[in-house]
Write a protein that holds these residues in place. Sequence first.
Motif, short mmCIF file in Angstrom:
data_model
loop_
_atom_site.label_atom_id
_atom_site.label_comp_id
_atom_site.label_asym_id
_atom_site.label_seq_id
_atom_site.Cartn_x
_atom_site.Cartn_y
_atom_site.Cartn_z
N TYR A 1 5.80 0.94 1.39
CA TYR A 1 5.27 1.02 2.75
C TYR A 1 3.87 1.59 2.72
O TYR A 1 3.63 2.63 2.11
N ARG A 2 2.96 0.91 3.36
CA ARG A 2 1.60 1.41 3.49
C ARG A 2 1.25 1.40 4.97
O ARG A 2 1.27 0.36 5.62
N GLY A 3 0.99 2.58 5.50
CA GLY A 3 0.60 2.71 6.90
C GLY A 3 -0.83 2.25 7.11
O GLY A 3 -1.68 2.41 6.25
N VAL A 4 -1.07 1.68 8.27
CA VAL A 4 -2.39 1.18 8.62
C VAL A 4 -2.80 1.82 9.94
O VAL A 4 -1.97 1.96 10.84
N SER B 1 0.20 5.62 0.20
CA SER B 1 -1.09 5.45 0.87
C SER B 1 -2.10 4.92 -0.12
O SER B 1 -1.83 4.82 -1.32
N SER B 2 -3.28 4.61 0.35
CA SER B 2 -4.30 4.03 -0.53
C SER B 2 -5.06 5.08 -1.33
O SER B 2 -5.84 4.75 -2.20
N ASP B 3 -4.81 6.38 -1.07
CA ASP B 3 -5.51 7.42 -1.82
C ASP B 3 -4.84 7.65 -3.18
O ASP B 3 -3.84 7.02 -3.52
N GLU B 4 -5.41 8.55 -3.96
CA GLU B 4 -4.96 8.78 -5.33
C GLU B 4 -3.52 9.27 -5.42
O GLU B 4 -2.73 8.79 -6.25
N SER B 5 -3.12 10.19 -4.56
CA SER B 5 -1.75 10.71 -4.65
C SER B 5 -0.73 9.67 -4.21
O SER B 5 0.39 9.63 -4.74
N GLY B 6 -1.09 8.81 -3.28
CA GLY B 6 -0.20 7.72 -2.89
C GLY B 6 -0.01 6.74 -4.02
O GLY B 6 1.09 6.22 -4.25
N GLN B 7 -1.09 6.49 -4.77
CA GLN B 7 -1.00 5.62 -5.93
C GLN B 7 -0.14 6.25 -7.02
O GLN B 7 0.61 5.57 -7.70
N GLU B 8 -0.22 7.59 -7.17
CA GLU B 8 0.62 8.28 -8.14
C GLU B 8 2.10 8.14 -7.80
O GLU B 8 2.93 7.97 -8.69
N ALA B 9 2.44 8.21 -6.51
CA ALA B 9 3.84 8.05 -6.10
C ALA B 9 4.33 6.64 -6.44
O ALA B 9 5.45 6.46 -6.94
N LEU B 10 3.49 5.64 -6.21
CA LEU B 10 3.86 4.27 -6.52
C LEU B 10 4.00 4.07 -8.03
O LEU B 10 4.97 3.48 -8.51
N ASP B 11 3.03 4.57 -8.78
CA ASP B 11 3.09 4.46 -10.24
C ASP B 11 4.33 5.14 -10.80
O ASP B 11 5.01 4.59 -11.67
N TRP B 12 4.63 6.34 -10.29
CA TRP B 12 5.81 7.07 -10.76
C TRP B 12 7.08 6.27 -10.47
O TRP B 12 7.98 6.18 -11.31
#
Length: 190
Positions: free
Chosen positions: A53-56, A27-38
Amino acid sequence: MFSFTLQVKLEGYVRTRSTRVFLCASSSDESGQEALDWSLETLVQDGDELIVYRGVDEDVLEKDHDVIREEARELMKMIQEKSVETDPDRKLSLIVEYIPGRITCTLDHLIALYRPDSVVVKTRVKRSMLSGLAKNMNMGSAIRSVSKYCLTHSPVPIIVVHPECKLRKIVEKRCADPKRGTHFDSQFDS
């Protein structure tokens, strides 16, 4: 239904029998970014494929689709830069999927479509989004997060990424517990 898919293969990428496929719900929030970075820093290796995947929200369909396309292009550019920054010699196939609708149903469809080796999800949704997400999933209060849904329904292994600060708190709490044995202390000394 509108959806937007971008695919980039970094120079030299070749799909082989040993290619692993990972689906990351980011997702576009901080924890979603952490999952992508990890996923980019720890999980994917040379020759792998990463689907992000990013839900809209469905109400976005009423707006200009060019805004969504530009967001997807910016996300793809950020993923490419992060991948090269992490390992410049790594050759990956990157796919970004922007899809409106129920997150859980879309994840189920993406799992059936791409047949990933595992799915990476974040640990928790922001409190403000919980009620909306529960309504969006048509699950009521029985299931309060995407990660919990995936853990109970997915046919492929799920990797749940916890925020770094949350892990630190858990480790500190364990170390402070006087009843805890000392046989794992060397793991937490780093």
